[in-house]
Design a protein around this motif. Sequence first.
Motif, mmCIF file in Angstrom:
data_model
loop_
_atom_site.group_PDB
_atom_site.id
_atom_site.type_symbol
_atom_site.label_atom_id
_atom_site.label_comp_id
_atom_site.label_asym_id
_atom_site.label_seq_id
_atom_site.Cartn_x
_atom_site.Cartn_y
_atom_site.Cartn_z
ATOM 1 N N GLY A 30 53.207 25.108 44.203
ATOM 2 C CA GLY A 30 52.454 26.143 44.898
ATOM 3 C C GLY A 30 52.889 26.331 46.337
ATOM 4 O O GLY A 30 52.994 27.454 46.818
ATOM 5 N N LEU A 31 53.128 25.230 47.053
ATOM 6 C CA LEU A 31 53.534 25.337 48.451
ATOM 7 C C LEU A 31 54.843 26.095 48.622
ATOM 8 O O LEU A 31 55.055 26.768 49.625
ATOM 9 C CB LEU A 31 53.677 23.949 49.074
ATOM 10 C CG LEU A 31 52.392 23.267 49.519
ATOM 11 C CD1 LEU A 31 52.671 21.813 49.887
ATOM 12 C CD2 LEU A 31 51.749 23.991 50.676
ATOM 13 N N PHE A 32 55.719 26.000 47.639
ATOM 14 C CA PHE A 32 57.027 26.641 47.785
ATOM 15 C C PHE A 32 57.134 27.997 47.103
ATOM 16 O O PHE A 32 57.746 28.904 47.662
ATOM 17 C CB PHE A 32 58.127 25.712 47.287
ATOM 18 C CG PHE A 32 58.381 24.563 48.218
ATOM 19 C CD1 PHE A 32 59.032 24.766 49.419
ATOM 20 C CD2 PHE A 32 57.952 23.297 47.911
ATOM 21 C CE1 PHE A 32 59.250 23.727 50.298
ATOM 22 C CE2 PHE A 32 58.159 22.239 48.779
ATOM 23 C CZ PHE A 32 58.808 22.457 49.978
ATOM 24 N N VAL A 33 56.550 28.179 45.919
ATOM 25 C CA VAL A 33 56.814 29.427 45.198
ATOM 26 C C VAL A 33 55.577 30.184 44.731
ATOM 27 O O VAL A 33 55.697 31.114 43.939
ATOM 28 C CB VAL A 33 57.747 29.181 43.977
ATOM 29 C CG1 VAL A 33 59.122 28.774 44.434
ATOM 30 C CG2 VAL A 33 57.165 28.172 43.032
ATOM 31 N N ASP A 34 54.407 29.842 45.202
ATOM 32 C CA ASP A 34 53.224 30.608 44.816
ATOM 33 C C ASP A 34 53.316 32.022 45.382
ATOM 34 O O ASP A 34 53.768 32.222 46.512
ATOM 35 C CB ASP A 34 51.965 29.923 45.345
ATOM 36 C CG ASP A 34 50.709 30.649 44.930
ATOM 37 O OD1 ASP A 34 50.457 30.703 43.711
ATOM 38 O OD2 ASP A 34 49.992 31.171 45.803
#
Length: 182
Positions: A30-34
């Motif tokens: 989530g932190l990178f590709v949400d």
Amino acid sequence: MERSILQCALRQNSLELTLRFENIPRSLLGLFVDQKFGLLIYSPVYVLAAFGIGIVWRDRRWRTAAIVVICGVLSYALNSSRYFMWWGGASAPARFLVPILPLLALPIAAALVNASSQMAARVQPRSFAISLSLIVAGGGLVMARGNPALQSSARHRERSSRRFRAALHSPPRCRLLRSKTG
């Protein structure tokens, strides 16, 4: 103010529920590709850091810096991804990764410097031309449609100037007051 033993126990219990190792895979993803809170969605330039860290690692002079960057980024990202609420509530995207983003400047710079290969030499002019054409097309679209905010302010200026000219050419009101009183 002293806390009771019950308050301390409840706080410890809520932290244990909030900070869990089971949250790491979901939180990192989530932190990178949400699509709403992901770093790489809002700032895709940080993809270059992954390429740049390999470039920095291969150069013996910069290997220590690469180790520092890798250890710093991994330890902070893993620790902050233990939160259940990895998105940080109603805050900016990738809020928990913001403190480590300056560490990625060196790998990004290395990737950009290394981009002088033959493929980059062919891609850079094309991407520049595409970017420039999009800017010109966007500016032309704004000019063709007109900016409603600018149009309303222009109408306001026109009405104000008409009132000012009318007031300027009208007879002074002082005379009217003098003639009635005098």
